[in-house]
Design an enzyme around this catalytic site. Structure first.
Site, PDB file in Angstrom:
ATOM      1  N   TYR A 143      -6.458  -7.305 -13.501  1.00 33.02           N
ATOM      2  CA  TYR A 143      -5.672  -6.262 -12.555  1.00 33.02           C
ATOM      3  C   TYR A 143      -6.064  -6.798 -11.100  1.00 33.02           C
ATOM      4  O   TYR A 143      -5.360  -6.422 -10.575  1.00 33.02           O
ATOM      5  CB  TYR A 143      -5.214  -4.728 -13.594  1.00 33.02           C
ATOM      6  CG  TYR A 143      -3.758  -5.028 -13.973  1.00 33.02           C
ATOM      7  CD1 TYR A 143      -3.432  -5.343 -14.738  1.00 33.02           C
ATOM      8  CD2 TYR A 143      -2.960  -4.238 -13.133  1.00 33.02           C
ATOM      9  CE1 TYR A 143      -2.247  -5.194 -15.699  1.00 33.02           C
ATOM     10  CE2 TYR A 143      -1.501  -4.128 -14.268  1.00 33.02           C
ATOM     11  CZ  TYR A 143      -1.012  -4.572 -15.038  1.00 33.02           C
ATOM     12  OH  TYR A 143      -0.834  -4.455 -15.845  1.00 33.02           O
ATOM     13  N   LYS A 194      -9.194  -9.432 -27.242  1.00 37.24           N
ATOM     14  CA  LYS A 194      -9.757 -10.436 -28.369  1.00 37.24           C
ATOM     15  C   LYS A 194     -10.792 -11.184 -28.242  1.00 37.24           C
ATOM     16  O   LYS A 194     -10.908 -11.957 -27.386  1.00 37.24           O
ATOM     17  CB  LYS A 194      -7.960 -11.569 -27.557  1.00 37.24           C
ATOM     18  CG  LYS A 194      -6.990 -11.333 -28.436  1.00 37.24           C
ATOM     19  CD  LYS A 194      -5.717 -11.764 -27.831  1.00 37.24           C
ATOM     20  CE  LYS A 194      -6.181 -13.558 -28.476  1.00 37.24           C
ATOM     21  NZ  LYS A 194      -5.805 -13.890 -29.903  1.00 37.24           N
ATOM     22  N   ASP A 227      -2.734  -9.253 -30.709  1.00 36.75           N
ATOM     23  CA  ASP A 227      -2.022  -9.334 -30.905  1.00 36.75           C
ATOM     24  C   ASP A 227      -1.560  -9.118 -32.671  1.00 36.75           C
ATOM     25  O   ASP A 227      -0.350  -8.931 -33.275  1.00 36.75           O
ATOM     26  CB  ASP A 227      -2.329 -11.305 -31.742  1.00 36.75           C
ATOM     27  CG  ASP A 227      -2.860 -11.532 -31.968  1.00 36.75           C
ATOM     28  OD1 ASP A 227      -4.493 -11.028 -32.640  1.00 36.75           O
ATOM     29  OD2 ASP A 227      -3.311 -13.099 -32.256  1.00 36.75           O
ATOM     30  N   ASP A 251      -1.168  -2.292 -21.104  1.00 40.20           N
ATOM     31  CA  ASP A 251       0.620  -2.490 -20.209  1.00 40.20           C
ATOM     32  C   ASP A 251       1.373  -2.735 -21.169  1.00 40.20           C
ATOM     33  O   ASP A 251       2.455  -2.536 -21.246  1.00 40.20           O
ATOM     34  CB  ASP A 251       0.487  -2.934 -19.513  1.00 40.20           C
ATOM     35  CG  ASP A 251       2.005  -2.819 -18.665  1.00 40.20           C
ATOM     36  OD1 ASP A 251       2.141  -1.961 -18.130  1.00 40.20           O
ATOM     37  OD2 ASP A 251       2.011  -4.445 -18.414  1.00 40.20           O
ATOM     38  N   ASP A 255       4.690  -0.537 -23.719  1.00 39.02           N
ATOM     39  CA  ASP A 255       6.365  -0.150 -23.755  1.00 39.02           C
ATOM     40  C   ASP A 255       6.228  -1.049 -25.349  1.00 39.02           C
ATOM     41  O   ASP A 255       7.535  -0.228 -25.837  1.00 39.02           O
ATOM     42  CB  ASP A 255       6.516  -1.852 -22.812  1.00 39.02           C
ATOM     43  CG  ASP A 255       7.068  -1.493 -21.343  1.00 39.02           C
ATOM     44  OD1 ASP A 255       6.429  -0.563 -20.580  1.00 39.02           O
ATOM     45  OD2 ASP A 255       8.018  -2.119 -20.819  1.00 39.02           O
TER      46      ASP A 255
HETATM   47  C1  IPM Z   1       2.980   0.518 -15.768  1.00 37.72           C
HETATM   48  C2  IPM Z   1       3.225  -0.883 -14.693  1.00 37.72           C
HETATM   49  C3  IPM Z   1       2.888  -1.427 -13.983  1.00 37.72           C
HETATM   50  C4  IPM Z   1       1.489  -1.813 -14.469  1.00 37.72           C
HETATM   51  C5  IPM Z   1       3.236  -1.848 -12.288  1.00 37.72           C
HETATM   52  C6  IPM Z   1       4.213  -1.692 -11.676  1.00 37.72           C
HETATM   53  C7  IPM Z   1       1.968  -2.561 -11.514  1.00 37.72           C
HETATM   54  O1  IPM Z   1       3.994  -1.962 -15.249  1.00 37.72           O
HETATM   55  O2  IPM Z   1       2.323   1.415 -15.454  1.00 37.72           O
HETATM   56  O3  IPM Z   1       2.611  -0.059 -16.606  1.00 37.72           O
HETATM   57  O4  IPM Z   1       1.792  -2.392 -15.135  1.00 37.72           O
HETATM   58  O5  IPM Z   1       0.275  -1.158 -14.835  1.00 37.72           O
HETATM   59 MN    MN Z   2       3.913  -1.442 -17.888  1.00 37.72          MN
END
Ligand code: IPM
Ligand code: MN
Ligand code: NAD
Length: 370
Positions: A143, A194, A227, A251, A255
Site C-alpha cells: 500500500y 506467501k 491462498d 484487506d 472482506d
Molecule cells: C478498506 C478499504 C481501503 C483499503 C481502501 C478504501 C483504501 O478497502 O479499508 O478495507 O484497501 O485499505
Molecule cells: Mn477493503
C-alpha cells in the site's frame, strides 16, 4: 459522568453519511441518558472534501484527527471522482489518516451473531459461533512501498509496478498486537503470508517466528500461505482464533470473512496506533465496507458495521466495556426480533431500511437500559 472525550466524526461519501446518521442517534441517546457525553466535531473527507476543498483530506483535518481521542470514520470513494486520477483519489483520505496517525494495527473481528447464522452464504454449522479476529497490518506493505509507478520501457511498452516491503519493526509491532490479543482469547495465532513466493513473505514468517520464541512461546503459532488461508476460511473458519497478516492480504481476507458473518455490512474495525508513555494512543474506527455506490442514496444500507465500529471505539479507546456490550446486545436483539436490512434478509424476516434499523436499535437500547 465522564465528559470531554474528544470524538471526530468523518462520514465521507456514499452510504458513509447514511450509516453515520444512525450512530449519531446512538451517541445522542447515550448523552440523553447521561451515560457519556462526547466533545463531538465532524469534518469532510474523501469525495466530499474534494468537492468542497479540492483535496481528499486537508492537513487541518489530519491535525484534528491527531488531537482527537478517537476518530469514527465512514467510507470514502465513488465513481464520481474516478476521472480525477491517482493523486486525487478519495481513498487517500483513509490512507493518509492511517499513515499520519501511525495506525498500524487494523483489528477486524468476524463474529457470527446467532440470529444471522442463516444469513451467511455458508452452511449454518460452518459459521455458528464463529469468533475470529483478523489483525491486518495497515501502514506498510504494498500500500505504501516505494518505488511505485508506471514507466516506459526501451521497447516502447509501459510497465506498472508497486513494492511490497516490510521491516523488522513493522512486522514485530503488529505481530505483538496479535499475540497480546490471542492471550486474552483462545491463545492461537495464525500468521499468513506467501513465504513460498515472496521474499518479504519469508522475512515476515521468520520475524514472527523469532518474536514468538522470544516473547510469546506460551501461545500457539501456526503459519499459512494466504491462498490456503482464503480456502480454509470458507472450509472451516472456526479453526482460527487470531490471524495476523499484511496490509493487502488482510484487506482481501477480511472482506471474505465478512461473508461468514452474513454481510460486508456487518464487519466493524478498529485501527490502533502504539500507546504513548501516558497510555494514550491514536485510534480510528470504521466499517470494513466502502461507500457502496450501487445502493447509496436509497436508504437501504446496513448501519450495523458502523454502529458496531462505534461499540469498538467505546471498548478500545475509552474502556467502556459495559456500554459497548449494551450496544452489541441491542444490535443482536433487533436482529433476533426478525428485522433485517436487504443485505441480510432471509426467509421469515422483515425487511427494513437504514433508518428503521437505527430506530429499532434505539428502542432496544431504551428497553435494555430501563
Ligand atoms: C478498506 C478499504 C481501503 C483499503 C481502501 C478504501 C483504501 O478497502 O479499508 O478495507 O484497501 O485499505
Ligand atoms: Mn477493503
Ligand atoms: P463496497 O464495500 O463499497 O461495496 C461492495 C458491495 O457490498 C456492494 O454491492 C455494496 O452495496 C455492498 N455493501 C457494502 N456495504 C454495505 C452495507 N453497509 N449495507 C449493505 N450493503 C453493503 O466496495 P466497492 O464497491 O468495491 O467500493 C466502492 C467504493 O468504496 C470505492 O471507491 C472503494 O475504494 C471505496 N472503499 C472505501 C472504503 C473506506 O472508506 N474505508 C472501504 C472499502 C472500499
Amino acid at each position: 459522568m465522564a465528559a470531554n472525550k474528544k470524538l471526530l466524526i468523518l462520514p465521507g461519501d456514499g452510504i458513509g453519511p447514511e450509516v453515520m446518521r444512525e450512530v449519531r442517534r446512538v451517541i445522542d441517546w447515550m448523552d440523553r441518558r447521561r451515560i457519556v457525553t462526547f466533545d463531538l466535531s465532524d469534518d469532510l473527507v474523501g469525495g466530499a472534501a474534494i468537492d468542497a476543498r479540492g483535496t481528499p483530506i486537508t492537513s487541518e483535518t489530519v491535525e484534528k484527527a491527531k488531537d482527537a481521542d478517537a476518530v469514527l470514520f465512514g467510507s470514502v470513494g465513488g465513481p464520481k471522482w474516478d476521472h480525477l486520477g491517482f493523486q486525487m483519489r478519495p481513498e487517500l483520505a483513509i490512507l493518509t489518516l492511517r499513515k499520519e496517525l501511525d495506525l498500524f494495527a487494523n483489528l477486524r473481528p468476524a463474529i457470527v451473531l446467532d440470529p444471522l447464522v442463516e444469513a451467511s452464504t455458508l452452511k449454518p454449522d460452518v459459521v455458528r459461533g464463529l469468533d475470529l479476529m483478523i489483525v491486518r497490518e495497515s501502514t506498510g506493505g504494498i500500500y505504501f512501498g516505494e518505488p511505485r509507478g508506471v514507466e516506459t520501457l526501451p521497447d516502447g511498452q509501459q510497465r506498472g509496478f508497486d513494492t511490497e516491503s516490510y521491516t523488522t519493526s513493522e512486522i514485530e509491532r503488529v505481530a505483538r498486537v496479535a499475540f497480546e490479543l490471542a492471550r486474552k482469547r483462545a491463545a492461537r495465532v495464525c500468521s499468513v503470508e506467501k513465504a513460498n513466493v515472496m521474499m518479504s513473505g519469508l522475512f515476515w514468517r521468520q520475524t514472527v517466528t523469532a518474536l514468538h520464541q522470544r516473547e510469546f512461546a506460551d501461545l500457539e503459532l501456526t503459519h499459512m500461505y494466504a491462498d490456503n488461508c482464503a480456502m480454509q476460511l470458507v472450509r472451516n473458519p472456526k479453526q482460527f482464533d487470531v490471524i495476523v497478516t499484511s496490509n493487502i492480504f488482510g484487506d482481501l481476507l477480511s472482506d471474505l470473512a465478512s461473508m461468514l458473518t452474513g454481510s460486508l455490512g456487518m464487519l466493524p474495525s478498529a485501527t490502533l496506533g502504539a500507546p504513548d508513555a501516558s497510555g494514550r494512543r491514536h485510534a480510528l474506527y470504521e466499517p470494513i465496507h466502502g461507500s457502496a455506490p450501487d445502493i447509496a442514496g436509497k436508504g437501504v444500507a446496513n448501519p450495523l458495521a458502523q454502529i458496531l465500529s462505534f461499540a469498538m471505539l467505546l471498548r478500545y479507546s475509552f474502556d467502556m466495556n459495559d456500554e459497548a456490550a449494551l450496544i452489541e446486545r441491542a444490535c443482536t436483539n433487533v436482529l433476533a426480533s426478525g428485522l433485517r436490512t436487504a443485505d441480510i434478509m432471509g426467509p421469515g424476516t422483515a425487511r427494513v431500511g437504514t433508518t428503521v434499523m437505527g430506530e429499532s436499535i434505539l428502542r432496544e437500547l431504551d428497553k435494555l437500559a430501563a
